[in-house]
Design a protein around this motif. Structure first.
Motif, PDB file in Angstrom:
ATOM      1  N   ILE A  15     -20.475  30.665  52.912  1.00 19.75           N
ATOM      2  CA  ILE A  15     -20.186  31.616  51.826  1.00 19.75           C
ATOM      3  C   ILE A  15     -21.251  31.464  50.753  1.00 19.75           C
ATOM      4  N   ILE A  16     -21.758  32.593  50.281  1.00 19.74           N
ATOM      5  CA  ILE A  16     -22.587  32.570  49.067  1.00 19.74           C
ATOM      6  C   ILE A  16     -21.783  33.286  47.974  1.00 19.74           C
ATOM      7  N   GLY A  17     -21.422  32.548  46.949  1.00 20.57           N
ATOM      8  CA  GLY A  17     -20.709  33.129  45.810  1.00 20.57           C
ATOM      9  C   GLY A  17     -21.741  33.677  44.839  1.00 20.57           C
ATOM     10  N   ALA A  18     -21.891  34.999  44.848  1.00 18.37           N
ATOM     11  CA  ALA A  18     -22.822  35.658  43.918  1.00 18.37           C
ATOM     12  C   ALA A  18     -22.007  36.646  43.098  1.00 18.37           C
ATOM     13  N   ASP A  19     -20.823  36.175  42.691  1.00 16.91           N
ATOM     14  CA  ASP A  19     -19.834  37.072  42.096  1.00 16.91           C
ATOM     15  C   ASP A  19     -19.773  36.937  40.579  1.00 16.91           C
ATOM     16  N   GLY A  20     -20.915  36.618  39.964  1.00 16.50           N
ATOM     17  CA  GLY A  20     -21.062  36.785  38.515  1.00 16.50           C
ATOM     18  C   GLY A  20     -20.330  35.751  37.668  1.00 16.50           C
ATOM     19  N   GLY A  21     -20.250  36.082  36.347  1.00 17.12           N
ATOM     20  CA  GLY A  21     -19.779  35.135  35.334  1.00 17.12           C
ATOM     21  C   GLY A  21     -18.387  34.577  35.578  1.00 17.12           C
ATOM     22  N   THR A  22     -17.477  35.399  36.094  1.00 16.65           N
ATOM     23  CA  THR A  22     -16.088  34.941  36.254  1.00 16.65           C
ATOM     24  C   THR A  22     -15.770  34.612  37.719  1.00 16.65           C
ATOM     25  N   SER A  23     -16.787  34.194  38.423  1.00 22.36           N
ATOM     26  CA  SER A  23     -16.746  33.923  39.873  1.00 22.36           C
ATOM     27  C   SER A  23     -15.438  33.313  40.415  1.00 22.36           C
ATOM     28  N   ILE A  24     -14.868  33.989  41.399  1.00 19.92           N
ATOM     29  CA  ILE A  24     -13.680  33.422  42.078  1.00 19.92           C
ATOM     30  C   ILE A  24     -14.106  32.327  43.053  1.00 19.92           C
ATOM     31  N   VAL A  25     -15.323  32.427  43.563  1.00 19.49           N
ATOM     32  CA  VAL A  25     -15.804  31.395  44.496  1.00 19.49           C
ATOM     33  C   VAL A  25     -15.960  30.076  43.733  1.00 19.49           C
ATOM     34  N   ARG A  26     -16.477  30.167  42.492  1.00 23.93           N
ATOM     35  CA  ARG A  26     -16.614  28.956  41.669  1.00 23.93           C
ATOM     36  C   ARG A  26     -15.231  28.352  41.370  1.00 23.93           C
ATOM     37  N   LYS A  27     -14.257  29.248  41.105  1.00 20.95           N
ATOM     38  CA  LYS A  27     -12.891  28.743  40.830  1.00 20.95           C
ATOM     39  C   LYS A  27     -12.313  28.060  42.067  1.00 20.95           C
ATOM     40  N   TYR A  28     -12.619  28.605  43.243  1.00 18.40           N
ATOM     41  CA  TYR A  28     -12.143  27.990  44.490  1.00 18.40           C
ATOM     42  C   TYR A  28     -12.772  26.598  44.652  1.00 18.40           C
ATOM     43  N   LEU A  29     -14.083  26.506  44.392  1.00 23.28           N
ATOM     44  CA  LEU A  29     -14.777  25.222  44.587  1.00 23.28           C
ATOM     45  C   LEU A  29     -14.359  24.176  43.553  1.00 23.28           C
ATOM     46  N   PHE A  30     -14.254  24.627  42.296  1.00 16.61           N
ATOM     47  CA  PHE A  30     -14.023  23.678  41.193  1.00 16.61           C
ATOM     48  C   PHE A  30     -12.856  24.160  40.324  1.00 16.61           C
ATOM     49  N   PRO A  31     -11.624  24.046  40.855  1.00 18.30           N
ATOM     50  CA  PRO A  31     -10.483  24.596  40.099  1.00 18.30           C
ATOM     51  C   PRO A  31     -10.296  23.947  38.724  1.00 18.30           C
ATOM     52  N   GLN A  32     -10.785  22.709  38.570  1.00 25.80           N
ATOM     53  CA  GLN A  32     -10.574  22.008  37.285  1.00 25.80           C
ATOM     54  C   GLN A  32     -11.695  22.271  36.278  1.00 25.80           C
ATOM     55  N   LEU A  33     -12.768  22.930  36.708  1.00 27.79           N
ATOM     56  CA  LEU A  33     -13.936  23.097  35.824  1.00 27.79           C
ATOM     57  C   LEU A  33     -13.572  23.943  34.599  1.00 27.79           C
ATOM     58  N   LYS A  34     -13.893  23.422  33.416  1.00 29.67           N
ATOM     59  CA  LYS A  34     -13.644  24.182  32.180  1.00 29.67           C
ATOM     60  C   LYS A  34     -14.934  24.925  31.853  1.00 29.67           C
ATOM     61  N   VAL A  35     -14.900  26.224  32.007  1.00 29.06           N
ATOM     62  CA  VAL A  35     -16.119  27.012  31.802  1.00 29.06           C
ATOM     63  C   VAL A  35     -16.104  27.621  30.404  1.00 29.06           C
ATOM     64  N   PRO A  36     -17.118  27.304  29.574  1.00 27.67           N
ATOM     65  CA  PRO A  36     -17.188  27.978  28.274  1.00 27.67           C
ATOM     66  C   PRO A  36     -17.747  29.397  28.462  1.00 27.67           C
ATOM     67  N   TYR A  37     -17.123  30.354  27.829  1.00 26.09           N
ATOM     68  CA  TYR A  37     -17.572  31.745  27.966  1.00 26.09           C
ATOM     69  C   TYR A  37     -18.016  32.332  26.632  1.00 26.09           C
TER      70      TYR A  37
END
Ligand SMILES: Cc1cc2nc3c(=O)[nH]c(=O)nc-3n(C[C@H](O)[C@H](O)[C@H](O)COP(=O)(O)OP(=O)(O)OC[C@H]3O[C@@H](n4cnc5c(N)ncnc54)[C@H](O)[C@@H]3O)c2cc1C
Length: 368
Positions: free
Chosen positions: A151-173
């Motif tokens: 899978i290549i997650g190229a789904d932008g700032g609010t990426s669901i792929v990133r959320k799948y990989l790192f559910p605990q990551l606190k992303v500053p927006y």
């Protein structure tokens, strides 16, 4: 089972998918919107990285993709709450587009190389399986699924792929907000105008004109305050021939993930096993300038090449990708040093701010 599922049809996703298909990998793009889709962005193709990669991967940008004017001659930096002087100029070549047209042109080229494009397909869930991944998505009222090895997650700032990989990551927006108004203004039309407000720095606004539209853009930490939008419109009305009472013909907003700091410090690694994050999903947006087309294309291509190597060597793709992106991370680290210089300039008399911002942008042109 497919070889590669690319999530997102922006520059990172299209470049990645096209490169995978060119290597004979069976590839799909899943894009949640119908194409062509709008994207909150100035649409400027800035710097050698973006310009070279577009030419190399997709060819000369056709006139139908460029806007009117088709290019800008550079930036003008203003500090309107400090002085009313003519802005400081930085001259360089900027092809100008609407992202809707640019991105669709690139996605179509990925399609021409054999990439299957599923549009209106919003990925909702990713589940790891023994030999790959199950990707669930919504298309209209249907719930569908496909399987892919990578899978290549190229789904932008609010990426669901990133959320799948790192559910605990606190992303500053940050928030970005854009309004398009019909008409023209008494501002040099061939320049992109940055307005830095010392009183609310790093908040400011930007204005450019294309295709008979005036485009106002605002960025803010967390959100853009309404008072700043009002201040900008009043200032532009009083000084630049804008009409603050005119209703916009378009409004758009998006969340911009601030992950460059994590990339540089190594606390955020944009890959795990055979899932790789490219473009804004992976934090590849330049600090200070906010540009991401060039770094999106570059990281998308590196993600594709890493998968090709992983297939050939029967290794996982993450280690290969994390090695491949090292030079880009080093450049991000060096470029981040400008943040301190800018903060110091903003805290001082402020008069240095305009010059320092111009220097920082000039440095980004040398580096990216
Ligand atoms: C106001 C503003 C101005 C900017 N101006 C410039 C500029 O002039 N030049 C420049 O280089 N950069 C600019 N940028 C930055 C640039 O827009 C981004 O860095 C760039 O778009 C990132 O590209 P990408 O391919 O990573 O993601 P995107 O272009 O954001 O594409 C991601 C795609 O993924 C899709 N998607 C999201 N979630 C899902 C899902 N669950 N399932 C399926 N699909 C999904 C989205 O619909 C979207 O099409 C600007 C940004 C802002 C906010």
């Amino acid at each position: 089972m497919l070889d590669v599922a690319v999530i997102g049809a922006g520059p990172a996703g299209s470049a990645a998918a096209k490169r995978c298909a060119e290597h004979g990998l069976e590839t799909v793009i899943l894009e949640k919107k119908r194409l062509p889709r709008d994207k909150v962005c100035s649409g400027m193709i800035i710097g050698p990285l973006a310009q070279t990669l577009i030419k190399q991967e997709f060819g000369e940008i056709p006139g139908t993709v460029l806007s009117r004017p088709p290019q800008l001659n550079g930036y003008l930096f203003h500090t309107p709450d400090l002085d009313n002087q003519a802005g400081q100029k930085l001259d360089f070549f900027i092809p100008l587009t609407f992202r809707k047209n640019l991105d669709f042109w690139m996605t179509e080229q990925a399609g021409a190389k054999g990439v299957k494009i599923f549009q209106g397909a919003k990925v909702t869930e990713i589940i790891e399986e023994k030999h790959g991944f199950l990707i669930q998505y919504e298309k209209g009222l249907e719930n569908l699924e496909i399987e892919a090895k990578f899978i290549i997650g190229a789904d932008g700032g609010t990426s669901i792929v990133r959320k799948y990989l790192f559910p605990q990551l606190k992303v500053p927006y940050n928030q970005a907000y854009e309004e398009w108004h019909q008409g023209s203004m008494e501002l040099e039309a061939r320049y992109f105008h940055w307005f830095y407000l010392q009183k609310s720095f790093p908040g400011g606004f930007a204005v450019h004109q294309k295709d008979s539209l005036i485009i106002l853009e605002f960025g803010g930490t967390v959100h853009v305050p309404k008072e700043r939008i009002q201040w900008a419109k009043e200032y532009l009305t009083a000084n630049c021939g804008f009409d603050q009472n005119q209703e916009p013909v378009y409004r758009g907003a998006c969340a911009v993930a601030r992950l460059a700091g994590g990339l540089v410090s190594g606390t955020f690694l944009p890959a795990k096993k055979n899932v790789l994050l490219a473009g804004e999903a992976g934090g590849f947006v330049l600090p200070i300038t906010g540009e991401g087309i060039g770094t999106g294309l570059k990281s998308g291509l590196l993600a594709a090449e890493s998968i090709v190597q992983a297939v050939k060597s029967d290794r996982q793709a993450d280690g290969i990708y994390l090695d491949e992106i090292k030079p880009m991370i080093t450049a991000f680290r060096e470029y981040s040093l400008w943040v301190n210089k800018i903060e110091a300039a903003a805290k001082g008399s402020g008069l240095l701010l305009r010059e320092t911002m111009a220097e920082a942008h000039e440095a980004s042109l040398r580096m990216f």
